[in-house]
Design a protein around this motif. Sequence first.
Motif, PDB file in Angstrom:
ATOM      1  N   LEU A   1       0.832  -1.201   0.000  1.00 58.42           N
ATOM      2  CA  LEU A   1       0.000   0.000   0.000  1.00 58.42           C
ATOM      3  C   LEU A   1       0.870   1.256   0.000  1.00 58.42           C
ATOM      4  CD1 LEU A   1      -2.771   1.364   0.150  1.00 58.42           C
ATOM      5  CD2 LEU A   1      -2.659   1.123   2.628  1.00 58.42           C
ATOM      6  N   HIS A   2       1.911   1.277   0.821  1.00 57.02           N
ATOM      7  CA  HIS A   2       2.817   2.431   0.861  1.00 57.02           C
ATOM      8  C   HIS A   2       3.516   2.624  -0.486  1.00 57.02           C
ATOM      9  CE1 HIS A   2       2.324   3.557   5.028  1.00 57.02           C
ATOM     10  NE2 HIS A   2       2.528   2.302   5.408  1.00 57.02           N
ATOM     11  N   ALA A   3       3.927   1.546  -1.120  1.00 52.44           N
ATOM     12  CA  ALA A   3       4.578   1.638  -2.432  1.00 52.44           C
ATOM     13  C   ALA A   3       3.602   2.170  -3.474  1.00 52.44           C
ATOM     14  CB  ALA A   3       5.121   0.274  -2.852  1.00 52.44           C
ATOM     15  N   SER A   4       2.362   1.702  -3.426  1.00 55.55           N
ATOM     16  CA  SER A   4       1.341   2.174  -4.353  1.00 55.55           C
ATOM     17  C   SER A   4       1.062   3.664  -4.157  1.00 55.55           C
ATOM     18  CB  SER A   4       0.050   1.360  -4.161  1.00 55.55           C
ATOM     19  OG  SER A   4      -0.967   1.838  -4.996  1.00 55.55           O
ATOM     20  N   GLU A   5       0.983   4.085  -2.901  1.00 52.58           N
ATOM     21  CA  GLU A   5       0.767   5.509  -2.603  1.00 52.58           C
ATOM     22  C   GLU A   5       1.932   6.352  -3.104  1.00 52.58           C
ATOM     23  OE1 GLU A   5       0.173   5.433   1.631  1.00 52.58           O
ATOM     24  OE2 GLU A   5      -1.976   5.094   1.430  1.00 52.58           O
ATOM     25  N   ALA A   6       3.159   5.862  -2.957  1.00 52.20           N
ATOM     26  CA  ALA A   6       4.336   6.610  -3.425  1.00 52.20           C
ATOM     27  C   ALA A   6       4.319   6.754  -4.944  1.00 52.20           C
ATOM     28  CB  ALA A   6       5.623   5.912  -2.962  1.00 52.20           C
ATOM     29  N   ARG A   7       3.943   5.678  -5.652  1.00 51.86           N
ATOM     30  CA  ARG A   7       3.855   5.755  -7.115  1.00 51.86           C
ATOM     31  C   ARG A   7       2.784   6.752  -7.540  1.00 51.86           C
ATOM     32  NH1 ARG A   7       4.740   0.272  -6.444  1.00 51.86           N
ATOM     33  NH2 ARG A   7       2.530  -0.216  -6.551  1.00 51.86           N
ATOM     34  N   PHE A   8       1.618   6.697  -6.881  1.00 46.40           N
ATOM     35  CA  PHE A   8       0.535   7.634  -7.195  1.00 46.40           C
ATOM     36  C   PHE A   8       0.984   9.069  -6.931  1.00 46.40           C
ATOM     37  CE2 PHE A   8      -2.890  10.313  -5.583  1.00 46.40           C
ATOM     38  CZ  PHE A   8      -3.697  10.366  -6.709  1.00 46.40           C
ATOM     39  N   ARG A   9       1.617   9.323  -5.788  1.00 47.04           N
ATOM     40  CA  ARG A   9       2.046  10.670  -5.427  1.00 47.04           C
ATOM     41  C   ARG A   9       3.040  11.205  -6.445  1.00 47.04           C
ATOM     42  NH1 ARG A   9      -0.297  14.323  -3.672  1.00 47.04           N
ATOM     43  NH2 ARG A   9      -1.267  12.886  -2.266  1.00 47.04           N
ATOM     44  N   ALA A  10       3.983  10.365  -6.887  1.00 48.14           N
ATOM     45  CA  ALA A  10       4.970  10.791  -7.887  1.00 48.14           C
ATOM     46  C   ALA A  10       4.273  11.170  -9.196  1.00 48.14           C
ATOM     47  CB  ALA A  10       5.995   9.680  -8.127  1.00 48.14           C
ATOM     48  N   LEU A  11       3.333  10.363  -9.629  1.00 45.56           N
ATOM     49  CA  LEU A  11       2.577  10.669 -10.844  1.00 45.56           C
ATOM     50  C   LEU A  11       1.766  11.945 -10.662  1.00 45.56           C
ATOM     51  CD1 LEU A  11       1.618   9.747 -13.677  1.00 45.56           C
ATOM     52  CD2 LEU A  11      -0.211   8.498 -12.519  1.00 45.56           C
ATOM     53  N   PHE A  12       1.051  12.040  -9.571  1.00 43.69           N
ATOM     54  CA  PHE A  12       0.187  13.185  -9.266  1.00 43.69           C
ATOM     55  C   PHE A  12       0.976  14.492  -9.287  1.00 43.69           C
ATOM     56  CE2 PHE A  12      -2.064  16.005  -6.326  1.00 43.69           C
ATOM     57  CZ  PHE A  12      -3.391  15.837  -6.709  1.00 43.69           C
ATOM     58  N   GLU A  13       2.103  14.517  -8.625  1.00 50.19           N
ATOM     59  CA  GLU A  13       2.868  15.764  -8.497  1.00 50.19           C
ATOM     60  C   GLU A  13       3.692  16.102  -9.729  1.00 50.19           C
ATOM     61  OE1 GLU A  13       2.598  18.160  -6.477  1.00 50.19           O
ATOM     62  OE2 GLU A  13       1.340  17.174  -4.987  1.00 50.19           O
ATOM     63  N   ASN A  14       4.071  15.115 -10.530  1.00 49.95           N
ATOM     64  CA  ASN A  14       5.019  15.375 -11.605  1.00 49.95           C
ATOM     65  C   ASN A  14       4.425  15.433 -13.000  1.00 49.95           C
ATOM     66  OD1 ASN A  14       7.473  15.594 -10.016  1.00 49.95           O
ATOM     67  ND2 ASN A  14       7.026  13.485  -9.465  1.00 49.95           N
TER      68      ASN A  14
ATOM     69  N   ASN B   1      -2.375  19.286  -7.418  1.00 49.89           N
ATOM     70  CA  ASN B   1      -0.920  19.228  -7.520  1.00 49.89           C
ATOM     71  C   ASN B   1      -0.328  20.638  -7.586  1.00 49.89           C
ATOM     72  OD1 ASN B   1      -1.465  19.931 -10.196  1.00 49.89           O
ATOM     73  ND2 ASN B   1      -0.262  18.278 -11.088  1.00 49.89           N
ATOM     74  N   ARG B   2       1.008  20.698  -7.629  1.00 46.61           N
ATOM     75  CA  ARG B   2       1.700  22.002  -7.622  1.00 46.61           C
ATOM     76  C   ARG B   2       1.302  22.872  -8.809  1.00 46.61           C
ATOM     77  NH1 ARG B   2       6.095  18.732  -5.480  1.00 46.61           N
ATOM     78  NH2 ARG B   2       6.580  18.080  -7.580  1.00 46.61           N
ATOM     79  N   ARG B   3       1.176  22.264  -9.973  1.00 50.27           N
ATOM     80  CA  ARG B   3       0.843  23.063 -11.163  1.00 50.27           C
ATOM     81  C   ARG B   3      -0.541  23.690 -11.022  1.00 50.27           C
ATOM     82  NH1 ARG B   3       2.541  22.265 -17.255  1.00 50.27           N
ATOM     83  NH2 ARG B   3       1.260  23.890 -18.142  1.00 50.27           N
ATOM     84  N   PHE B   4      -1.489  22.929 -10.500  1.00 45.04           N
ATOM     85  CA  PHE B   4      -2.830  23.461 -10.278  1.00 45.04           C
ATOM     86  C   PHE B   4      -2.763  24.643  -9.310  1.00 45.04           C
ATOM     87  CE2 PHE B   4      -7.131  23.906  -8.976  1.00 45.04           C
ATOM     88  CZ  PHE B   4      -7.913  23.328  -9.950  1.00 45.04           C
ATOM     89  N   SER B   5      -2.038  24.472  -8.205  1.00 48.20           N
ATOM     90  CA  SER B   5      -1.913  25.547  -7.212  1.00 48.20           C
ATOM     91  C   SER B   5      -1.242  26.781  -7.800  1.00 48.20           C
ATOM     92  CB  SER B   5      -1.121  25.064  -6.003  1.00 48.20           C
ATOM     93  OG  SER B   5      -1.844  24.089  -5.304  1.00 48.20           O
ATOM     94  N   LYS B   6      -0.239  26.561  -8.638  1.00 48.71           N
ATOM     95  CA  LYS B   6       0.459  27.693  -9.259  1.00 48.71           C
ATOM     96  C   LYS B   6      -0.498  28.522 -10.104  1.00 48.71           C
ATOM     97  CE  LYS B   6       4.077  28.767 -12.552  1.00 48.71           C
ATOM     98  NZ  LYS B   6       4.494  28.316 -13.851  1.00 48.71           N
ATOM     99  N   ASN B   7      -1.370  27.859 -10.846  1.00 48.18           N
ATOM    100  CA  ASN B   7      -2.276  28.568 -11.747  1.00 48.18           C
ATOM    101  C   ASN B   7      -3.526  29.121 -11.069  1.00 48.18           C
ATOM    102  OD1 ASN B   7      -0.609  28.174 -13.956  1.00 48.18           O
ATOM    103  ND2 ASN B   7      -1.618  26.287 -14.572  1.00 48.18           N
ATOM    104  N   TRP B   8      -3.986  28.471 -10.008  1.00 46.96           N
ATOM    105  CA  TRP B   8      -5.273  28.851  -9.416  1.00 46.96           C
ATOM    106  C   TRP B   8      -5.187  29.311  -7.968  1.00 46.96           C
ATOM    107  CZ3 TRP B   8      -8.958  29.583 -12.817  1.00 46.96           C
ATOM    108  CH2 TRP B   8      -8.900  28.880 -14.029  1.00 46.96           C
ATOM    109  N   GLY B   9      -4.034  29.146  -7.330  1.00 43.70           N
ATOM    110  CA  GLY B   9      -3.888  29.565  -5.935  1.00 43.70           C
ATOM    111  C   GLY B   9      -4.377  28.499  -4.971  1.00 43.70           C
ATOM    112  N   ASN B  10      -4.684  28.923  -3.758  1.00 46.11           N
ATOM    113  CA  ASN B  10      -5.143  28.006  -2.716  1.00 46.11           C
ATOM    114  C   ASN B  10      -6.620  27.702  -2.924  1.00 46.11           C
ATOM    115  OD1 ASN B  10      -5.663  26.512  -0.444  1.00 46.11           O
ATOM    116  ND2 ASN B  10      -5.381  28.197   0.989  1.00 46.11           N
ATOM    117  N   VAL B  11      -6.917  26.515  -3.393  1.00 45.04           N
ATOM    118  CA  VAL B  11      -8.296  26.146  -3.714  1.00 45.04           C
ATOM    119  C   VAL B  11      -8.870  25.085  -2.787  1.00 45.04           C
ATOM    120  CG1 VAL B  11      -7.930  26.684  -6.154  1.00 45.04           C
ATOM    121  CG2 VAL B  11      -7.656  24.332  -5.366  1.00 45.04           C
TER     122      VAL B  11
END
Length: 133
Positions: free
Chosen positions: A21-34, A52-62
Amino acid sequence: MIGIEGFLKDIDSQKKAIENLHASEARFRALFENLPYEVFGITSDGRYHEVNRRFSKNWGNVLNKRPDEVINEKKISGIFVDLFQKVMKNHTTMRHEFDFERKGNGVVYYSTIMSPVITSDTKFLGAVGLNID
C-alpha cells in the motif's frame, strides 16, 4: 499450579500488504505531483480536496473550495460545475474542451478530463481530473 496462556499470530501477510500500500501511494504521489498538467481531486460535495503544484500555481489556494469560488468567470466555473454534475450522475469519465482569457497569459486552451471515484458498492466519493493546457 501456575500456567501460561499465549497466542501467536503470523502478521507477515499484513505487513506485506501495508508495504504494498505504501509503495502504491508513493507511485501515485509521484505521478500526481510530476505530471505536466493540472491534477485535482473533488469531494462528493464538489470541493477541491487535493491538487498538484501546477494546479496551485495557476489557481492559488483552492482546497475546500468549489470551482465557482475559485474561478471568477461564471461561464468557465459553470463548465467545471456542469462537468462534475454529469460525472456524478452518469458515473463515467467525461471530457470538455474550452478556452478562456487568463490575465497575463492571453487565451488559454483547456481540455478537462474528469472521472468518478466510486467504491465497489457504487458509492460516489467524488472525482479526479486533469486540466490539459
